[in-house]
Design a protein around this motif. Structure first.
Motif, short mmCIF file in Angstrom:
data_model
loop_
_atom_site.label_atom_id
_atom_site.label_comp_id
_atom_site.label_asym_id
_atom_site.label_seq_id
_atom_site.Cartn_x
_atom_site.Cartn_y
_atom_site.Cartn_z
N UNK A 17 0.81 -1.05 0.30
CA UNK A 17 -0.10 0.43 0.12
C UNK A 17 1.11 1.38 0.09
N UNK A 18 1.77 1.38 1.04
CA UNK A 18 3.07 2.38 0.59
C UNK A 18 3.15 3.04 -0.38
N UNK A 19 3.45 1.41 -1.32
CA UNK A 19 4.49 1.80 -2.12
C UNK A 19 3.13 2.41 -3.25
N UNK A 20 1.70 1.88 -3.49
CA UNK A 20 1.14 1.86 -4.42
C UNK A 20 0.78 3.76 -4.22
N UNK A 21 0.09 3.92 -2.06
CA UNK A 21 0.13 5.66 -2.35
C UNK A 21 1.10 6.45 -2.85
N UNK A 22 2.39 6.00 -2.61
CA UNK A 22 3.29 6.51 -3.57
C UNK A 22 3.55 6.84 -5.24
N UNK A 23 3.04 6.15 -5.58
CA UNK A 23 3.25 6.43 -6.73
C UNK A 23 2.36 6.79 -7.44
N UNK A 24 0.46 6.48 -6.41
CA UNK A 24 0.19 7.68 -7.45
C UNK A 24 0.33 8.86 -6.54
N UNK A 25 0.71 9.26 -5.67
CA UNK A 25 0.77 10.70 -5.14
C UNK A 25 1.55 11.43 -6.19
N UNK A 26 3.45 10.92 -6.64
CA UNK A 26 4.09 11.39 -7.53
C UNK A 26 3.26 11.86 -8.99
N UNK A 27 2.43 10.68 -9.17
CA UNK A 27 1.57 10.53 -10.84
C UNK A 27 1.14 12.05 -10.52
N UNK A 28 0.20 12.43 -9.12
CA UNK A 28 -1.15 13.57 -9.25
C UNK A 28 -0.09 14.35 -9.36
N UNK A 29 0.92 14.58 -8.79
CA UNK A 29 1.64 15.74 -8.53
C UNK A 29 2.31 16.75 -9.91
N UNK A 30 2.70 15.52 -10.97
CA UNK A 30 3.40 15.26 -12.09
C UNK A 30 1.94 16.00 -12.79
N UNK A 31 1.16 15.29 -13.28
CA UNK A 31 -0.02 15.85 -12.93
C UNK A 31 -0.69 17.39 -12.99
N UNK A 32 -0.53 17.30 -12.11
CA UNK A 32 -0.73 19.04 -11.52
C UNK A 32 0.05 20.34 -12.29
N UNK A 33 1.66 19.68 -12.28
CA UNK A 33 2.65 20.34 -12.61
C UNK A 33 2.51 20.33 -14.38
N UNK A 34 2.36 20.13 -14.71
CA UNK A 34 2.52 19.35 -16.77
C UNK A 34 1.16 19.70 -16.75
N UNK A 35 -0.54 19.62 -15.99
CA UNK A 35 -1.39 19.74 -16.93
C UNK A 35 -2.33 20.40 -15.55
N UNK A 36 -1.31 21.77 -14.63
CA UNK A 36 -2.35 21.96 -14.10
C UNK A 36 -3.98 22.00 -13.31
N UNK A 37 -3.77 20.64 -12.71
CA UNK A 37 -5.06 20.20 -12.71
C UNK A 37 -4.97 18.98 -12.12
N UNK A 38 -5.37 17.88 -10.75
CA UNK A 38 -5.07 17.72 -10.12
C UNK A 38 -6.38 15.86 -10.34
N UNK A 39 -6.32 15.31 -11.18
CA UNK A 39 -7.22 14.14 -11.52
C UNK A 39 -7.64 12.97 -10.56
#
Length: 209
Positions: A17-39
């Motif tokens: 679970x720790x690994x999955x949540x870390x991945x999800x948080x990274x993906x969400x932060x990257x998406x916000x940086x690239x697209x200015x939006x949090x999925x």
């Protein structure tokens, strides 16, 4: 199976679970940086208790061994992801599929095909490696991805379901189904508004150039 062995077994799922949540948080932060939006709006998780695992072992009538439990009970670790829009659900799913160390072994799409009671969600069973000090454990995690409207309905349905001892009166069943249909319509309307906002924003960006 002794208590220590079971505790060590369950710890592996906590690490997954720790690994999955870390991945999800990274993906969400990257998406916000690239697209200015949090999925992703919210991430929650849980690991089944030893008592709950043993109950499911009895229900499934499988052997009481680590290997048997691991292969027959794939929802010991659970992660729930809530999104604002239906399109975000599939964006998150797509991002998870692209992770090289994540193997999606099962997908049940209750959004495109809701359950008879109106329940909606995208259910995944994934397998992820957990790197321990002396070995690597491929571990199953159940992931549920849904919109906030779907999550709200499911949460209330769950409370009503257990309040009546899993025997919901017919009139409440019908009202819950109607509420589910309303949630579906709300999600569709919000999705349309979301697309309109993106279109307007794109036009504004072009005009600025």
């Amino acid at each position: 199976m002794d208590t220590l062995e079971l505790v060590k077994f369950i710890m592996t799922y906590k690490f997954a679970i720790n690994e999955i949540t870390t991945k999800l948080n990274i993906l969400n932060e990257e998406f916000k940086y690239v697209h200015d939006y949090n999925p992703i709006e919210n991430i929650s998780s849980r690991v089944k208790t030893p008592e709950s695992i043993l109950q499911k072992v009895k229900k499934k009538n499988c052997d009481l061994s680590i290997m048997s439990i691991k292969e027959n009970i794939k929802d010991i670790a659970g992660v729930r992801i809530t999104c604002s829009f239906i399109s975000d659900v599939y964006k998150v799913y797509e991002m998870l599929q692209k992770q090289k160390d994540i193997d999606v072994v099962q997908c049940k799409d209750y959004i495109k095909s809701p359950k008879p009671n109106g329940y909606q969600s995208l259910h995944l069973i994934i397998r992820i490696p957990v790197f321990l000090s002396d070995r690597v454990e491929d571990t199953y995690v159940e992931i549920q991805i849904r919109t906030k409207a779907m999550d709200f309905w499911a949460s209330l349905e769950h409370k009503i379901y257990y309040k009546f001892g899993k025997e919901i009166p017919e009139n409440l069943t019908n009202e819950l189904k109607e509420a589910a249909l309303s949630a579906i319509e709300l999600d569709k309307k919000m999705e349309r508004l979301h697309e309109e906002v993106k279109l307007i924003k794109n036009i504004e960006n072009v005009n600025e150039v």
